[in-house]
Design a protein around this motif. Sequence first.
Motif, mmCIF file in Angstrom:
data_model
loop_
_atom_site.group_PDB
_atom_site.id
_atom_site.type_symbol
_atom_site.label_atom_id
_atom_site.label_comp_id
_atom_site.label_asym_id
_atom_site.label_seq_id
_atom_site.Cartn_x
_atom_site.Cartn_y
_atom_site.Cartn_z
ATOM 1 N N ASP A 10 39.362 68.160 76.596
ATOM 2 C CA ASP A 10 39.646 67.878 78.163
ATOM 3 C C ASP A 10 39.233 69.254 78.819
ATOM 4 O O ASP A 10 39.607 70.404 78.269
ATOM 5 N N ARG A 11 38.380 69.186 79.885
ATOM 6 C CA ARG A 11 37.906 70.385 80.502
ATOM 7 C C ARG A 11 38.982 71.234 81.162
ATOM 8 O O ARG A 11 39.222 72.319 80.956
ATOM 9 N N GLU A 12 39.775 70.314 81.962
ATOM 10 C CA GLU A 12 40.985 70.962 82.644
ATOM 11 C C GLU A 12 41.986 71.593 81.729
ATOM 12 O O GLU A 12 42.401 72.649 81.985
ATOM 13 N N SER A 13 42.120 70.850 80.757
ATOM 14 C CA SER A 13 43.045 71.374 79.557
ATOM 15 C C SER A 13 42.620 72.870 79.107
ATOM 16 O O SER A 13 43.389 73.603 78.666
ATOM 17 N N LYS A 67 44.380 75.886 71.267
ATOM 18 C CA LYS A 67 45.693 76.278 71.142
ATOM 19 C C LYS A 67 46.016 77.086 70.308
ATOM 20 O O LYS A 67 46.415 78.266 70.393
ATOM 21 N N GLU A 90 40.521 74.996 80.351
ATOM 22 C CA GLU A 90 40.618 75.921 81.314
ATOM 23 C C GLU A 90 42.096 76.461 81.435
ATOM 24 O O GLU A 90 42.406 77.672 81.738
ATOM 25 N N SER A 91 43.120 75.340 81.413
ATOM 26 C CA SER A 91 44.543 76.029 81.419
ATOM 27 C C SER A 91 44.812 77.003 80.314
ATOM 28 O O SER A 91 45.580 77.801 80.388
ATOM 29 N N GLN A 92 44.200 76.360 79.252
ATOM 30 C CA GLN A 92 44.695 77.144 77.848
ATOM 31 C C GLN A 92 44.006 78.598 78.113
ATOM 32 O O GLN A 92 44.545 79.485 77.674
ATOM 33 N N GLU A 120 41.700 70.315 71.307
ATOM 34 C CA GLU A 120 42.513 71.163 71.989
ATOM 35 C C GLU A 120 43.763 71.759 71.087
ATOM 36 O O GLU A 120 44.010 73.116 71.513
ATOM 37 N N ASP A 168 46.152 80.757 80.149
ATOM 38 C CA ASP A 168 47.359 81.209 79.369
ATOM 39 C C ASP A 168 47.000 82.108 78.661
ATOM 40 O O ASP A 168 47.744 83.369 78.300
#
Length: 477
Positions: free
Chosen positions: A18-21, A90, A23-25, A86, A28
């Motif tokens: 997932d691209r948005e996920s 992570k 980018e969020s990671q 993901e 962070d």
Amino acid sequence: MSDLATTDTLFFERTGLDRESAESQVNDALAGCDDGELFLEYCQTESLNFDDGRLKTASFDTSQGFGLRAVAGETTGYAHASELSEAALKRAGETVKTVITGTGDKTEAAPQPTNRHLYDDANPLGEGEFADKVSLLSEMDAYARSRDPRVSQVSASLSGQWQAVQIIRPGGERICDVRPLVRLNVTVTAAEGERMEQGTFGSGGRVGYGQWLKPETWKASVDEALRQALVNLESVAAPAGEMTVVLGPGWPGILLHEAVGHGLEGDFNRKNTSAFSGLIGERVAAPGVTVVDDGTLENLRGSVTIDDEGTPPQRTVLIEDGILKGYMFDRMNARLMDAQPTGNGRRQSYAHAPMPRMTNTYMLGGDHPGEEIIASVKKGLYAVSFSGGSVDITSGKFVFSASEAYLVEDGKISAPVKGATLIGNGPDVLTKVSMIGNDMALDPGIGTCGKDGQHVPVGVGQPTLKIDGLTVGGTEG
């Protein structure tokens, strides 16, 4: 399809990441860092090798993965994986945060994008049938053997690569590139009596296979390899000692790349381990010597639309009229030396962190015809091509082996020689350049540069150069 759409398909739609996920990671993991990025790569490679009258090896490989880098001060945290998920991302984020937490205080601004594109993004591996490529190599073998009865062995290879990359930085900015790369090589062995000698020629670039599949291209390559082999059959033992050396145009620029270019990369100079450290503004070469690194030349092997940090390349003047003007920088070393990135941050693959590397490095031409330079030499060596060499960055000392060289006597090229090596010091040899030719040429597209275990494609070039008082190691006597 645009590069961004192509890479989105490869990295997000196809893998389920997932691209948005992602980018969020990235946000962070890199919070509080000076710099960093997520580097996504998908790469297809193909290689065919024809030897001893038959196809010896053929391979096709696909690789993919990511590298996550966090930079704080002089500290770098880097984690990579071949799994695009993901969960893997992570784990990588947790790893780099452990390495650099608490050492950074700001995030560097992202590279400024441009609309320039330096090569076609067509996939060369999709061009032509496998049987046609095998047939090409077989034709090269037959053609070489038909040209001269002394041909005893022919080795030919064809390789291609298609690499798609996407770089995601904190804040969600995405930069991408799709890079083709091809290369055609041929080695011809000629025998006469008990003596056997080789000649090699290769060419390539960031294009499709089309140009290299044309008979006029591959026949010219075979002819050149055969010419070298036959010249070497006539070679005599190389002399030894200090003498005038004339370097031919084009590929001999590999000596410039190794003996001088590496010493002008930013990391060595930031650490003061280069022979050129602290010499900006000072004379380091003879008048007339101008050396540039230029990653903006279309379709060349060393060119990049963006480097592996997302910075567009540029034409960087390193030495101008003998005066040291600057170094080649990636983002980290530029920041630490209060300079601007020059688009020289490069990496071999997602499994490697970027570092300052050359793109296409060459010396500009001068005023003298090559014939005039040769005519000015009473006794010396004319080196046309090199097969390998090494350099010590700290001292600048180098040793190079000439694969094609000739004696020069009374202003004329005479017998070819075998076993000549050039021995010297990079900064010192630049001061001994006494004549610069008007025939600057770039290499045909065969350069690969090694540094700290990483290999990247590069270009080199130069005009004909006259160097006074260079040590030649020979086999005579």
